[in-house]
Design a protein around this motif. Structure first.
Motif, PDB file in Angstrom:
ATOM      1  N   ILE A  13      18.689  39.528  59.083  1.00  0.00           N
ATOM      2  CA  ILE A  13      19.071  39.069  57.745  1.00  0.00           C
ATOM      3  C   ILE A  13      18.495  37.686  57.489  1.00  0.00           C
ATOM      4  O   ILE A  13      17.927  37.422  56.423  1.00  0.00           O
ATOM      5  CB  ILE A  13      20.602  39.083  57.578  1.00  0.00           C
ATOM      6  CG1 ILE A  13      21.104  40.526  57.533  1.00  0.00           C
ATOM      7  CG2 ILE A  13      21.031  38.313  56.334  1.00  0.00           C
ATOM      8  CD1 ILE A  13      22.620  40.661  57.652  1.00  0.00           C
ATOM      9  N   ARG A  14      18.610  36.781  58.472  1.00  0.00           N
ATOM     10  CA  ARG A  14      18.048  35.430  58.312  1.00  0.00           C
ATOM     11  C   ARG A  14      16.536  35.486  58.132  1.00  0.00           C
ATOM     12  O   ARG A  14      15.970  34.777  57.297  1.00  0.00           O
ATOM     13  CB  ARG A  14      18.421  34.558  59.503  1.00  0.00           C
ATOM     14  CG  ARG A  14      19.843  34.030  59.433  1.00  0.00           C
ATOM     15  CD  ARG A  14      20.104  32.982  60.503  1.00  0.00           C
ATOM     16  NE  ARG A  14      20.172  33.535  61.836  1.00  0.00           N
ATOM     17  CZ  ARG A  14      21.271  34.042  62.377  1.00  0.00           C
ATOM     18  NH1 ARG A  14      22.395  34.054  61.701  1.00  0.00           N
ATOM     19  NH2 ARG A  14      21.252  34.536  63.601  1.00  0.00           N
ATOM     20  N   ALA A  15      15.861  36.326  58.930  1.00  0.00           N
ATOM     21  CA  ALA A  15      14.401  36.435  58.836  1.00  0.00           C
ATOM     22  C   ALA A  15      13.989  36.980  57.472  1.00  0.00           C
ATOM     23  O   ALA A  15      13.044  36.478  56.851  1.00  0.00           O
ATOM     24  CB  ALA A  15      13.860  37.329  59.959  1.00  0.00           C
ATOM     25  N   ARG A  16      14.693  38.004  56.990  1.00  0.00           N
ATOM     26  CA  ARG A  16      14.375  38.571  55.669  1.00  0.00           C
ATOM     27  C   ARG A  16      14.608  37.549  54.562  1.00  0.00           C
ATOM     28  O   ARG A  16      13.851  37.480  53.598  1.00  0.00           O
ATOM     29  CB  ARG A  16      15.224  39.813  55.407  1.00  0.00           C
ATOM     30  CG  ARG A  16      14.774  41.018  56.177  1.00  0.00           C
ATOM     31  CD  ARG A  16      15.553  42.257  55.729  1.00  0.00           C
ATOM     32  NE  ARG A  16      15.533  43.236  56.771  1.00  0.00           N
ATOM     33  CZ  ARG A  16      16.606  43.739  57.371  1.00  0.00           C
ATOM     34  NH1 ARG A  16      17.807  43.369  57.008  1.00  0.00           N
ATOM     35  NH2 ARG A  16      16.489  44.636  58.316  1.00  0.00           N
ATOM     36  N   THR A  17      15.661  36.764  54.695  1.00  0.00           N
ATOM     37  CA  THR A  17      15.952  35.741  53.690  1.00  0.00           C
ATOM     38  C   THR A  17      14.846  34.696  53.663  1.00  0.00           C
ATOM     39  O   THR A  17      14.357  34.320  52.587  1.00  0.00           O
ATOM     40  CB  THR A  17      17.310  35.070  53.978  1.00  0.00           C
ATOM     41  OG1 THR A  17      18.321  36.083  53.957  1.00  0.00           O
ATOM     42  CG2 THR A  17      17.635  33.998  52.956  1.00  0.00           C
ATOM     43  N   ARG A  18      14.431  34.211  54.839  1.00  0.00           N
ATOM     44  CA  ARG A  18      13.338  33.228  54.900  1.00  0.00           C
ATOM     45  C   ARG A  18      12.062  33.809  54.316  1.00  0.00           C
ATOM     46  O   ARG A  18      11.339  33.140  53.568  1.00  0.00           O
ATOM     47  CB  ARG A  18      13.104  32.783  56.341  1.00  0.00           C
ATOM     48  CG  ARG A  18      14.110  31.770  56.840  1.00  0.00           C
ATOM     49  CD  ARG A  18      13.678  31.149  58.159  1.00  0.00           C
ATOM     50  NE  ARG A  18      13.471  32.115  59.217  1.00  0.00           N
ATOM     51  CZ  ARG A  18      14.422  32.543  60.052  1.00  0.00           C
ATOM     52  NH1 ARG A  18      15.643  32.074  59.936  1.00  0.00           N
ATOM     53  NH2 ARG A  18      14.150  33.422  60.981  1.00  0.00           N
ATOM     54  N   GLU A  19      11.762  35.063  54.648  1.00  0.00           N
ATOM     55  CA  GLU A  19      10.561  35.722  54.145  1.00  0.00           C
ATOM     56  C   GLU A  19      10.614  35.843  52.621  1.00  0.00           C
ATOM     57  O   GLU A  19       9.647  35.547  51.929  1.00  0.00           O
ATOM     58  CB  GLU A  19      10.428  37.109  54.781  1.00  0.00           C
ATOM     59  CG  GLU A  19       9.188  37.865  54.359  1.00  0.00           C
ATOM     60  CD  GLU A  19       9.134  39.245  55.019  1.00  0.00           C
ATOM     61  OE1 GLU A  19       8.867  40.219  54.299  1.00  0.00           O
ATOM     62  OE2 GLU A  19       9.365  39.321  56.241  1.00  0.00           O
ATOM     63  N   GLY A  20      11.753  36.265  52.097  1.00  0.00           N
ATOM     64  CA  GLY A  20      11.913  36.402  50.648  1.00  0.00           C
ATOM     65  C   GLY A  20      11.776  35.070  49.939  1.00  0.00           C
ATOM     66  O   GLY A  20      11.165  34.979  48.860  1.00  0.00           O
ATOM     67  N   MET A  21      12.334  34.014  50.535  1.00  0.00           N
ATOM     68  CA  MET A  21      12.221  32.686  49.924  1.00  0.00           C
ATOM     69  C   MET A  21      10.781  32.199  49.934  1.00  0.00           C
ATOM     70  O   MET A  21      10.312  31.589  48.970  1.00  0.00           O
ATOM     71  CB  MET A  21      13.141  31.700  50.637  1.00  0.00           C
ATOM     72  CG  MET A  21      14.608  31.958  50.351  1.00  0.00           C
ATOM     73  SD  MET A  21      15.714  30.892  51.271  1.00  0.00           S
ATOM     74  CE  MET A  21      15.418  29.342  50.430  1.00  0.00           C
ATOM     75  N   ALA A  22      10.045  32.473  51.015  1.00  0.00           N
ATOM     76  CA  ALA A  22       8.640  32.065  51.098  1.00  0.00           C
ATOM     77  C   ALA A  22       7.813  32.790  50.040  1.00  0.00           C
ATOM     78  O   ALA A  22       6.959  32.179  49.388  1.00  0.00           O
ATOM     79  CB  ALA A  22       8.088  32.337  52.499  1.00  0.00           C
ATOM     80  N   ALA A  40       8.954  34.075  47.171  1.00  0.00           N
ATOM     81  CA  ALA A  40       9.356  33.553  45.862  1.00  0.00           C
ATOM     82  C   ALA A  40       8.740  32.181  45.614  1.00  0.00           C
ATOM     83  O   ALA A  40       8.279  31.889  44.501  1.00  0.00           O
ATOM     84  CB  ALA A  40      10.881  33.473  45.771  1.00  0.00           C
ATOM     85  N   LYS A  41       8.690  31.342  46.631  1.00  0.00           N
ATOM     86  CA  LYS A  41       8.107  30.006  46.481  1.00  0.00           C
ATOM     87  C   LYS A  41       6.613  30.119  46.201  1.00  0.00           C
ATOM     88  O   LYS A  41       6.079  29.406  45.351  1.00  0.00           O
ATOM     89  CB  LYS A  41       8.362  29.188  47.744  1.00  0.00           C
ATOM     90  CG  LYS A  41       8.006  27.737  47.607  1.00  0.00           C
ATOM     91  CD  LYS A  41       8.440  26.960  48.830  1.00  0.00           C
ATOM     92  CE  LYS A  41       8.244  25.481  48.621  1.00  0.00           C
ATOM     93  NZ  LYS A  41       8.691  24.709  49.773  1.00  0.00           N
ATOM     94  N   ALA A  42       5.925  31.027  46.915  1.00  0.00           N
ATOM     95  CA  ALA A  42       4.490  31.219  46.710  1.00  0.00           C
ATOM     96  C   ALA A  42       4.187  31.719  45.302  1.00  0.00           C
ATOM     97  O   ALA A  42       3.154  31.385  44.720  1.00  0.00           O
ATOM     98  CB  ALA A  42       3.938  32.197  47.746  1.00  0.00           C
ATOM     99  N   LYS A  43       5.104  32.503  44.734  1.00  0.00           N
ATOM    100  CA  LYS A  43       4.917  33.025  43.375  1.00  0.00           C
ATOM    101  C   LYS A  43       5.426  32.058  42.309  1.00  0.00           C
ATOM    102  O   LYS A  43       5.374  32.353  41.131  1.00  0.00           O
ATOM    103  CB  LYS A  43       5.655  34.363  43.225  1.00  0.00           C
ATOM    104  CG  LYS A  43       5.011  35.494  44.007  1.00  0.00           C
ATOM    105  CD  LYS A  43       5.756  36.782  43.774  1.00  0.00           C
ATOM    106  CE  LYS A  43       5.090  37.935  44.500  1.00  0.00           C
ATOM    107  NZ  LYS A  43       5.794  39.188  44.256  1.00  0.00           N
TER     108      LYS A  43
END
Length: 191
Positions: free
Chosen positions: A124-133, A135-138
């Motif tokens: 869950i933590r890894a998916r959250t970090r990935e999703g935030m990265a 979103a930030k890139a977009k």
């Protein structure tokens, strides 16, 4: 006389405990024997409801939780809780299946379930970090909105430069904390 003591937890204040309470009741836990934590994660060991549940159990009782991840989200935390239960002579009941920590098979099953709960939390933590990265890139993750608008910021800096007001007074004038005033002033001088 064996008693069933229930424990339920949700991670956020928006979540509801109704399903867990109903599940615990269906497992035979009396409603007044259910201890809860609302808005606390399983990685936080300092949970008042858990402390009350652990204080309530006595030798021969069962601590009942719907799923292991409601009790603990890490192997060390789960082991600490089980060690405390073992010392008291209490059996753990996970969703209707009992795990006697004094029994080698029960201990093995509990350790396997603990590893799965910790693995799930890590995913869950890894998916959250990935999703935030992503979103930030977009450009969709911009951070917290500033407390002051651009004109307010300009006026704050002008008043601060005049030196007639303390930072606390400036905070009152603009309806923000002294810390916000300090950050704005610091930002001005570091840009």
């Amino acid at each position: 006389m064996k008693r069933l003591i229930g424990y339920a937890r949700v991670s956020t204040t928006d979540q509801d405990l109704t399903a867990q309470r109903a599940s615990l009741a269906s497992l035979g836990v009396e409603l007044d024997g259910i201890y809860v934590d609302h808005g606390l994660t399983g990685t936080n060991r300092d949970r008042p409801g858990l402390g009350q549940a652990l204080a309530a159990v006595r030798a021969g009782d069962q601590l009942v939780v719907t799923k292991l991840d409601r009790l603990a989200r890490s192997i060390p935390d789960a082991r600490d809780i089980v060690d405390e239960l073992t010392a008291k002579g209490v059996v753990l009941n996970l969703g209707g299946s009992t795990y006697d920590p004094t029994d080698p098979i029960g201990r093995l099953m509990f350790n396997v379930l603990s590893m799965v709960a910790e693995f799930e939390a890590d995913l869950i933590r890894a998916r959250t970090r990935e999703g935030m990265a992503i979103a930030k890139a977009k450009g969709r993750l911009k951070g917290k909105a500033p407390k002051l608008s651009a004109p307010q910021r300009k006026q704050l800096l002008r008043l601060a430069a005049e030196g007639e007001h303390t930072q606390a007074e400036l905070g009152e004038i603009f309806g923000v904390s002294r810390g916000t005033v300090q950050r704005e002033l610091h930002r001005q001088f570091t840009l």
